[in-house]
Write a protein that holds these residues in place. Structure first.
Motif, PDB file in Angstrom:
ATOM      1  N   LYS A  36      38.901 -13.224  -0.436  1.00 41.01           N
ATOM      2  CA  LYS A  36      38.141 -14.335  -0.992  1.00 41.01           C
ATOM      3  C   LYS A  36      38.704 -15.627  -0.420  1.00 41.01           C
ATOM      4  CE  LYS A  36      36.985 -16.924  -5.098  1.00 41.01           C
ATOM      5  NZ  LYS A  36      37.320 -17.238  -6.474  1.00 41.01           N
ATOM      6  N   GLY A  38      37.988 -19.986  -0.405  1.00 38.33           N
ATOM      7  CA  GLY A  38      37.272 -21.065  -1.063  1.00 38.33           C
ATOM      8  C   GLY A  38      37.821 -22.422  -0.655  1.00 38.33           C
ATOM      9  N   ARG A  50      31.772 -27.676  -3.068  1.00 36.60           N
ATOM     10  CA  ARG A  50      32.510 -26.412  -3.181  1.00 36.60           C
ATOM     11  C   ARG A  50      31.838 -25.358  -2.305  1.00 36.60           C
ATOM     12  NH1 ARG A  50      33.381 -25.696  -9.686  1.00 36.60           N
ATOM     13  NH2 ARG A  50      34.620 -27.563  -9.975  1.00 36.60           N
ATOM     14  N   ASN A  52      32.494 -21.009  -1.242  1.00 32.65           N
ATOM     15  CA  ASN A  52      33.254 -19.773  -1.431  1.00 32.65           C
ATOM     16  C   ASN A  52      32.664 -18.663  -0.589  1.00 32.65           C
ATOM     17  OD1 ASN A  52      35.183 -20.345  -3.668  1.00 32.65           O
ATOM     18  ND2 ASN A  52      33.285 -20.907  -4.698  1.00 32.65           N
ATOM     19  N   SER A  54      33.336 -14.296  -0.340  1.00 31.58           N
ATOM     20  CA  SER A  54      34.106 -13.144  -0.811  1.00 31.58           C
ATOM     21  C   SER A  54      33.335 -11.866  -0.553  1.00 31.58           C
ATOM     22  CB  SER A  54      34.425 -13.276  -2.302  1.00 31.58           C
ATOM     23  OG  SER A  54      33.232 -13.279  -3.054  1.00 31.58           O
TER      24      SER A  54
END
Length: 85
Positions: A36, A38, A50, A52, A54
């Motif tokens: 993951k 971020g 933001r 991310n 994963s």
């Protein structure tokens, strides 16, 4: 730990990175590695971005794993599905 000053780089009040991973080793389906990543980028007090990325792992249902009648087979490195013809 502050790497750089917001005075030197415009539009960068705060940047935060997140890196993590999970490793599992299952006796019936083998090993799996799921990372993951971020980033949180605070431009101003009112604006924040933001992002991310994963991966995840979902095991084969117990009733199918290793049962040729249900389309499953065990290859020694992990359970897999095969389509009956």
């Amino acid at each position: 730990v502050q790497i750089c000053s917001s005075d030197l780089i415009p539009l960068m009040r705060k940047v935060q990175f997140d890196v993590s991973a999970r490793y599992d080793k299952y006796s019936d389906v083998g090993p799996t590695f799921n990372p993951k990543y971020g980033i949180d980028w605070t431009v101003t007090e009112d604006i924040k971005f933001r992002a991310n990325y994963s991966t995840s792992f979902v095991a084969v249902p117990v009733g199918i794993s290793g049962d040729p009648a249900q389309g499953g087979r065990y290859s020694g490195t992990g359970a897999s599905m095969s389509r009956a013809t």
